[in-house]
Design a protein around this motif. Structure first.
Motif, PDB file in Angstrom:
ATOM      1  N   ASN A  69       0.880  -1.209  -0.100  1.00  0.00           N
ATOM      2  CA  ASN A  69      -0.065   0.009   0.137  1.00  0.00           C
ATOM      3  C   ASN A  69       0.973   1.256   0.061  1.00  0.00           C
ATOM      4  OD1 ASN A  69      -2.552   1.285   0.292  1.00  0.00           O
ATOM      5  ND2 ASN A  69      -1.997   1.903   2.177  1.00  0.00           N
ATOM      6  N   THR A  70       1.989   1.089   0.464  1.00  0.00           N
ATOM      7  CA  THR A  70       2.902   2.475   0.749  1.00  0.00           C
ATOM      8  C   THR A  70       4.044   2.442  -0.209  1.00  0.00           C
ATOM      9  OG1 THR A  70       4.125   1.387   2.366  1.00  0.00           O
ATOM     10  CG2 THR A  70       2.168   2.840   2.996  1.00  0.00           C
ATOM     11  N   ASN A  71       4.201   1.633  -1.174  1.00  0.00           N
ATOM     12  CA  ASN A  71       5.080   1.441  -2.405  1.00  0.00           C
ATOM     13  C   ASN A  71       5.121   2.611  -3.289  1.00  0.00           C
ATOM     14  OD1 ASN A  71       7.073   0.630  -4.396  1.00  0.00           O
ATOM     15  ND2 ASN A  71       6.548  -1.597  -3.918  1.00  0.00           N
ATOM     16  N   ASN A  72       5.922   3.517  -3.141  1.00  0.00           N
ATOM     17  CA  ASN A  72       6.296   4.478  -4.191  1.00  0.00           C
ATOM     18  C   ASN A  72       6.704   4.169  -5.609  1.00  0.00           C
ATOM     19  OD1 ASN A  72       4.990   6.370  -2.316  1.00  0.00           O
ATOM     20  ND2 ASN A  72       6.941   6.848  -1.311  1.00  0.00           N
ATOM     21  N   ASP A  73       7.293   3.112  -5.568  1.00  0.00           N
ATOM     22  CA  ASP A  73       8.019   2.659  -6.933  1.00  0.00           C
ATOM     23  C   ASP A  73       7.033   1.921  -7.917  1.00  0.00           C
ATOM     24  OD1 ASP A  73      10.106   4.255  -6.074  1.00  0.00           O
ATOM     25  OD2 ASP A  73      11.190   2.315  -5.771  1.00  0.00           O
ATOM     26  N   LEU A  74       5.675   1.553  -7.460  1.00  0.00           N
ATOM     27  CA  LEU A  74       4.999   0.691  -8.035  1.00  0.00           C
ATOM     28  C   LEU A  74       3.712   1.337  -8.703  1.00  0.00           C
ATOM     29  CD1 LEU A  74       3.982  -2.521  -8.476  1.00  0.00           C
ATOM     30  CD2 LEU A  74       2.616  -2.343  -6.150  1.00  0.00           C
ATOM     31  N   ILE A  75       3.596   0.856 -10.073  1.00  0.00           N
ATOM     32  CA  ILE A  75       2.373   1.118 -10.771  1.00  0.00           C
ATOM     33  C   ILE A  75       1.851  -0.062 -11.026  1.00  0.00           C
ATOM     34  CG2 ILE A  75       3.021   3.519 -11.559  1.00  0.00           C
ATOM     35  CD1 ILE A  75       3.925   2.468 -14.136  1.00  0.00           C
ATOM     36  N   VAL A  76       0.307  -0.176 -11.464  1.00  0.00           N
ATOM     37  CA  VAL A  76      -0.469  -1.415 -11.841  1.00  0.00           C
ATOM     38  C   VAL A  76      -1.169  -1.164 -13.196  1.00  0.00           C
ATOM     39  CG1 VAL A  76      -1.979  -3.185 -11.287  1.00  0.00           C
ATOM     40  CG2 VAL A  76      -0.691  -1.779  -9.302  1.00  0.00           C
ATOM     41  N   ALA A  77      -0.897  -1.922 -14.082  1.00  0.00           N
ATOM     42  CA  ALA A  77      -1.785  -1.645 -15.573  1.00  0.00           C
ATOM     43  C   ALA A  77      -3.487  -2.100 -15.109  1.00  0.00           C
ATOM     44  CB  ALA A  77      -1.397  -2.688 -16.523  1.00  0.00           C
ATOM     45  N   ALA A  78      -4.103  -1.184 -15.607  1.00  0.00           N
ATOM     46  CA  ALA A  78      -5.646  -1.270 -15.437  1.00  0.00           C
ATOM     47  C   ALA A  78      -6.330  -0.983 -16.600  1.00  0.00           C
ATOM     48  CB  ALA A  78      -6.016  -0.225 -14.384  1.00  0.00           C
ATOM     49  N   SER A  79      -7.787  -1.170 -16.879  1.00  0.00           N
ATOM     50  CA  SER A  79      -8.302  -0.920 -17.834  1.00  0.00           C
ATOM     51  C   SER A  79      -9.778  -0.903 -17.479  1.00  0.00           C
ATOM     52  CB  SER A  79      -8.039  -1.874 -19.175  1.00  0.00           C
ATOM     53  OG  SER A  79      -8.418  -3.088 -18.490  1.00  0.00           O
ATOM     54  N   SER A  80     -10.674  -0.936 -18.656  1.00  0.00           N
ATOM     55  CA  SER A  80     -12.055  -1.074 -18.441  1.00  0.00           C
ATOM     56  C   SER A  80     -12.409  -2.341 -17.689  1.00  0.00           C
ATOM     57  CB  SER A  80     -12.991  -1.020 -19.690  1.00  0.00           C
ATOM     58  OG  SER A  80     -12.687   0.375 -20.209  1.00  0.00           O
ATOM     59  N   ALA A  81     -11.644  -3.401 -17.887  1.00  0.00           N
ATOM     60  CA  ALA A  81     -11.834  -4.759 -17.182  1.00  0.00           C
ATOM     61  C   ALA A  81     -11.821  -4.452 -15.623  1.00  0.00           C
ATOM     62  CB  ALA A  81     -10.785  -5.588 -17.642  1.00  0.00           C
ATOM     63  N   THR A  82     -10.973  -3.556 -15.277  1.00  0.00           N
ATOM     64  CA  THR A  82     -10.670  -3.258 -13.988  1.00  0.00           C
ATOM     65  C   THR A  82     -11.970  -2.491 -13.293  1.00  0.00           C
ATOM     66  OG1 THR A  82      -8.325  -2.959 -14.306  1.00  0.00           O
ATOM     67  CG2 THR A  82      -9.127  -2.273 -12.081  1.00  0.00           C
ATOM     68  N   THR A  83     -12.524  -1.460 -13.967  1.00  0.00           N
ATOM     69  CA  THR A  83     -13.371  -0.937 -13.319  1.00  0.00           C
ATOM     70  C   THR A  83     -14.623  -1.633 -13.300  1.00  0.00           C
ATOM     71  OG1 THR A  83     -13.695   0.397 -15.498  1.00  0.00           O
ATOM     72  CG2 THR A  83     -12.702   1.488 -13.787  1.00  0.00           C
ATOM     73  N   THR A  84     -14.938  -2.461 -14.482  1.00  0.00           N
ATOM     74  CA  THR A  84     -16.130  -3.517 -14.465  1.00  0.00           C
ATOM     75  C   THR A  84     -16.155  -4.338 -13.370  1.00  0.00           C
ATOM     76  OG1 THR A  84     -16.132  -3.501 -16.880  1.00  0.00           O
ATOM     77  CG2 THR A  84     -17.018  -5.335 -15.907  1.00  0.00           C
ATOM     78  N   ARG A  85     -15.095  -5.109 -13.099  1.00  0.00           N
ATOM     79  CA  ARG A  85     -14.945  -5.910 -11.768  1.00  0.00           C
ATOM     80  C   ARG A  85     -15.449  -4.936 -10.505  1.00  0.00           C
ATOM     81  NH1 ARG A  85     -16.313 -10.092 -12.957  1.00  0.00           N
ATOM     82  NH2 ARG A  85     -15.063 -11.717 -11.709  1.00  0.00           N
ATOM     83  N   LEU A  86     -14.746  -3.888 -10.197  1.00  0.00           N
ATOM     84  CA  LEU A  86     -14.960  -3.078  -9.250  1.00  0.00           C
ATOM     85  C   LEU A  86     -16.427  -2.825  -9.070  1.00  0.00           C
ATOM     86  CD1 LEU A  86     -11.967  -0.895  -9.234  1.00  0.00           C
ATOM     87  CD2 LEU A  86     -12.406  -2.400  -7.432  1.00  0.00           C
ATOM     88  N   ALA A  87     -17.244  -2.496 -10.305  1.00  0.00           N
ATOM     89  CA  ALA A  87     -18.502  -2.097 -10.196  1.00  0.00           C
ATOM     90  C   ALA A  87     -19.322  -3.229  -9.713  1.00  0.00           C
ATOM     91  CB  ALA A  87     -18.789  -1.744 -11.396  1.00  0.00           C
ATOM     92  N   GLN A  88     -19.050  -4.299 -10.171  1.00  0.00           N
ATOM     93  CA  GLN A  88     -19.901  -5.413 -10.032  1.00  0.00           C
ATOM     94  C   GLN A  88     -19.322  -6.355  -8.609  1.00  0.00           C
ATOM     95  OE1 GLN A  88     -18.852  -7.744 -13.541  1.00  0.00           O
ATOM     96  NE2 GLN A  88     -20.365  -7.006 -14.583  1.00  0.00           N
ATOM     97  N   GLY A  89     -18.581  -5.769  -7.846  1.00  0.00           N
ATOM     98  CA  GLY A  89     -18.262  -6.117  -6.615  1.00  0.00           C
ATOM     99  C   GLY A  89     -17.466  -7.509  -6.686  1.00  0.00           C
ATOM    100  N   ALA A  90     -16.911  -7.857  -7.784  1.00  0.00           N
ATOM    101  CA  ALA A  90     -15.982  -9.239  -7.847  1.00  0.00           C
ATOM    102  C   ALA A  90     -14.773  -9.197  -7.174  1.00  0.00           C
ATOM    103  CB  ALA A  90     -15.770  -9.109  -9.362  1.00  0.00           C
ATOM    104  N   PHE A  91     -14.321  -7.875  -6.695  1.00  0.00           N
ATOM    105  CA  PHE A  91     -13.197  -8.165  -5.933  1.00  0.00           C
ATOM    106  C   PHE A  91     -13.509  -7.792  -4.453  1.00  0.00           C
ATOM    107  CE2 PHE A  91     -10.471  -5.558  -9.363  1.00  0.00           C
ATOM    108  CZ  PHE A  91     -10.312  -6.803 -10.269  1.00  0.00           C
ATOM    109  N   PRO A  92     -13.600  -8.936  -3.754  1.00  0.00           N
ATOM    110  CA  PRO A  92     -14.192  -8.913  -2.288  1.00  0.00           C
ATOM    111  C   PRO A  92     -13.508  -7.856  -1.348  1.00  0.00           C
ATOM    112  CG  PRO A  92     -13.775 -11.219  -2.933  1.00  0.00           C
ATOM    113  CD  PRO A  92     -13.028 -10.392  -3.900  1.00  0.00           C
ATOM    114  N   GLY A  93     -14.734  -6.998  -0.902  1.00  0.00           N
ATOM    115  CA  GLY A  93     -14.513  -5.860  -0.199  1.00  0.00           C
ATOM    116  C   GLY A  93     -13.472  -4.736  -0.515  1.00  0.00           C
ATOM    117  N   ALA A  94     -13.401  -4.824  -2.137  1.00  0.00           N
ATOM    118  CA  ALA A  94     -12.662  -3.813  -2.589  1.00  0.00           C
ATOM    119  C   ALA A  94     -13.500  -2.635  -3.302  1.00  0.00           C
ATOM    120  CB  ALA A  94     -11.680  -4.388  -3.796  1.00  0.00           C
ATOM    121  N   ASN A  95     -12.963  -1.510  -3.171  1.00  0.00           N
ATOM    122  CA  ASN A  95     -13.441  -0.468  -4.248  1.00  0.00           C
ATOM    123  C   ASN A  95     -12.492   0.642  -4.482  1.00  0.00           C
ATOM    124  OD1 ASN A  95     -13.071   2.057  -2.293  1.00  0.00           O
ATOM    125  ND2 ASN A  95     -13.936   0.582  -0.900  1.00  0.00           N
TER     126      ASN A  95
END
Length: 327
Positions: free
Chosen positions: A85-111
């Protein structure tokens, strides 16, 4: 020689411009997580942007790419939130697939508020394709086959059930006159590369993905693109691919590509990465990558990107309810 000199000058200019924007932070060992196996869109995003970041001298050393597959991106999201959570050297690839899963609650406990949204590097239009040996040559033919016998066609994609690759098929199927989304057979794989491999092996009959992850397989002669889910034909070498619209199927699906960072990243590091991705996006080198891979312009960075994500999640949640994925 003049072209080489111009390219070198452009790289130097980008580095100088970025140096003027950068604040007090500089990464030490930059890492980009691709939340899927090698060969898919997230892997493409990390590797191509990582190369550009280093070539443009925005980061001091080569970018390490880590493939962390699982849960349609959920394993990587959870790992970043819980362990990095505090790693300043890290980036993560994301896309519409990421927001789709977040919108559907597919990542448990995540937002979406658990991470920091950095910026986009373009938009990638969806495609529906079949293997080179398939007797099907048009999108209407494919959906007529589904209507005649829904069990005869399985679609493969690099996102989980209900994910963006799945949603694209449902959007197109609905536009083709298939009202019951439950009749569509979709098989989820960990990344577009694996999905194409299963298609070529004859285990599924059609593929749902994006133009950037499909291009290499088209160039090798393995895939036949039935339709691009764009408003009109894409430019350049992609102009040969017909749209769903021109075949009488009103289906459009654009997949943004970009990055998020750990939620506990410092403000200095976050500003650095926002500027880094923005500078890369605006460079001549990245414009060439976009042209070569069918990426269309989409510029959202920092707070603007954060607002864009909030709207994406809300809109996708509404769409998912409409087609029965969410109650």
């Amino acid at each position: 020689m003049r072209k080489l000199a111009a390219a070198g000058a452009a790289t130097l200019f980008a580095a100088i411009a970025f140096a003027g924007q950068a604040l007090s932070f500089e990464p030490k060992q930059t890492e980009c997580i691709a939340p899927a196996n090698a060969g898919g869109g997230w892997d493409f995003t990390c590797r191509q942007v990582g190369k550009a970041l280093y070539d443009l001298k925005i980061v001091p050393g080569p970018v390490q790419v880590t493939n962390l597959a699982g849960g349609g991106g959920g394993v990587a999201f959870a790992d970043v939130v819980a362990k990095r959570n505090t790693n300043n050297d890290l980036i993560v690839a994301a896309s519409s697939a990421t927001t789709t899963r977040l919108a559907q609650g597919a990542f448990p406990g995540a937002n979406q508020d658990q991470v920091r949204w950095v910026g986009t590097i373009g938009a990638d239009y969806g495609v529906i394709a079949v293997s080179k040996d398939s007797p099907i040559n048009t999108l209407p033919e494919l959906f007529e086959k589904v209507k005649a016998d829904p069990t005869s066609v399985s679609f493969a994609g690099g996102s989980a059930l209900g994910g963006w690759d799945h949603l694209k098929v449902l959007i197109a199927a609905k536009a083709a006159g298939i009202d019951d989304a439950r009749t569509i057979k979709y098989v989820a794989f960990e990344g577009g590369g694996e999905a194409v491999t299963q298609l070529l092996g004859g285990h599924v009959q059609a593929f749902s993905g994006d133009i950037s992850e499909t291009k290499g397989f088209v160039d090798s002669g393995d895939l036949k693109v039935l339709a691009v889910l764009s408003e009109e034909r894409l430019p350049g070498e992609f102009a040969e691919f017909p749209t769903a619209r021109e075949q009488g199927i009103e289906a459009v699906g654009a997949n943004w590509r970009g990055f998020y960072a750990p939620g506990g990243m410092s403000d200095e590091a976050y500003d650095f990465w926002v500027n880094a991705i923005k500078t890369t996006y605006e460079s001549d080198e990245w414009k060439q990558v976009m042209a070569n891979n069918g990426l269309m312009p989409l510029a959202r960075f920092g707070e603007d990107f954060d607002a864009f994500i909030a709207k994406e999640v809300a809109d996708t949640e509404a769409l998912s309810r409409e087609i029965g994925i969410l109650q």
